[in-house]
Design an enzyme around this catalytic site. Structure first.
Site, PDB file in Angstrom:
ATOM      1  N   VAL A 114      56.399 -24.638 -21.191  1.00 16.26           N
ATOM      2  CA  VAL A 114      57.457 -23.681 -20.989  1.00 16.26           C
ATOM      3  C   VAL A 114      58.034 -24.462 -20.253  1.00 16.26           C
ATOM      4  O   VAL A 114      58.021 -25.376 -19.184  1.00 16.26           O
ATOM      5  CB  VAL A 114      57.037 -22.879 -20.807  1.00 16.26           C
ATOM      6  CG1 VAL A 114      58.218 -21.952 -20.222  1.00 16.26           C
ATOM      7  CG2 VAL A 114      55.937 -21.823 -21.635  1.00 16.26           C
ATOM      8  N   CYS A 115      59.334 -24.620 -20.539  1.00 19.21           N
ATOM      9  CA  CYS A 115      60.444 -25.643 -19.907  1.00 19.21           C
ATOM     10  C   CYS A 115      60.505 -26.212 -19.810  1.00 19.21           C
ATOM     11  O   CYS A 115      59.663 -27.769 -20.589  1.00 19.21           O
ATOM     12  CB  CYS A 115      60.868 -24.655 -18.602  1.00 19.21           C
ATOM     13  SG  CYS A 115      62.619 -25.047 -17.654  1.00 19.21           S
ATOM     14  N   THR A 116      60.159 -27.471 -18.013  1.00 18.22           N
ATOM     15  CA  THR A 116      60.428 -28.998 -18.381  1.00 18.22           C
ATOM     16  C   THR A 116      58.544 -29.240 -17.974  1.00 18.22           C
ATOM     17  O   THR A 116      58.148 -30.519 -17.778  1.00 18.22           O
ATOM     18  CB  THR A 116      60.513 -28.793 -16.336  1.00 18.22           C
ATOM     19  OG1 THR A 116      60.264 -28.075 -15.376  1.00 18.22           O
ATOM     20  CG2 THR A 116      61.826 -29.142 -16.294  1.00 18.22           C
ATOM     21  N   THR A 134      63.227 -27.969 -24.279  1.00 19.19           N
ATOM     22  CA  THR A 134      62.655 -27.832 -23.420  1.00 19.19           C
ATOM     23  C   THR A 134      64.000 -26.782 -22.626  1.00 19.19           C
ATOM     24  O   THR A 134      64.531 -27.102 -23.078  1.00 19.19           O
ATOM     25  CB  THR A 134      62.584 -29.034 -22.039  1.00 19.19           C
ATOM     26  OG1 THR A 134      62.215 -28.546 -21.151  1.00 19.19           O
ATOM     27  CG2 THR A 134      63.371 -30.024 -22.135  1.00 19.19           C
TER      28      THR A 134
END
Length: 217
Positions: A114-116, A134
């Site tokens: 998830v995300c970074t 991202t």
């Protein structure tokens, strides 16, 4: 003769100091609610979800203290491993974290971020040439640091083979619901989103054909 009960899929969520709260707690809630929905229907709980970290206690962004269920040293096995995002600078430089991810990737059928969290998978050499995504703020940086990746914009999540990545923060909920759909079926995923009163953007992702190594697919 009774129908055999399928074993619960073991879902691990990797957390670390300065993890984004919703990046880890959003997916955790999705899998937990999916279990409650399934139980309410008189069926077995399809997921065994836990958080794992280098240390039992981590300090999330905003100062929230989280206690993981297990540590890297305990060597827990998973069917699905999801790496949360946040401020990943220290985690990227931590040899124990990166080495554990490398080892875990070789024995885990489904991998996600998830995300970074994608930066941690890329640092570990797990993301190499795949289509990924991202947080929108970090897409250019991910592409700059790993130019062989195909960084996608305008998708809540991207699937390439057995690797799933999502945009930032709330997009992790969309990805987790998709993973529930992959492992537990569309009906369970839709019921989970309804139970959460979440406006699930079910068609907000993109999937690339490829080999998938999961028993739940």
């Amino acid at each position: 003769m009774s129908t055999p009960v399928s074993p619960a899929q073991r879902v691990g969520i990797v957390v670390f100091d300065q993890v984004e709260v919703l990046d880890c707690c959003g997916p955790f809630e999705v899998f937990s609610v999916a279990n409650r929905v399934s139980h309410g229907r008189g069926k077995s709980e399809p997921f065994k979800v836990s958080m794992i970290a280098k240390e039992l206690e981590v300090s999330a962004r905003g100062g929230l203290v989280l206690r993981s269920h297990s540590t890297f040293a305990e060597g827990t096995e998973f069917d699905v491993l999801l790496v949360a995002g946040g401020v990943t600078d220290d985690a990227e430089r931590d040899d124990e974290t990166i080495n554990w991810l490398q080892h875990a990737a070789n024995r885990t059928p489904l991998l996600a971020s998830v995300c970074t969290g994608a930066f941690l998978l890329a640092t570990a050499g797990i993301l190499t040439t795949q289509r990924v995504t991202t947080h929108w703020e970090d897409q250019a940086e991910l592409q700059r640091r790993w130019p062989s990746l195909q960084v996608e914009a305008n998708h809540r999540w991207v699937r390439d083979g057995n690797i799933f990545t999502s945009g930032g923060i709330s997009a992790g909920i969309d990805l987790a619901l998709h993973l529930v759909e992959v492992c537990g079926g569309a009906d369970l995923a839709l019921a989970t989103a309804r139970q959460m009163e979440y406006d699930w953007r079910r068609a907000s992702g993109v999937a690339t054909a490829g080999e998938v190594r999961s028993a739940c697919i």
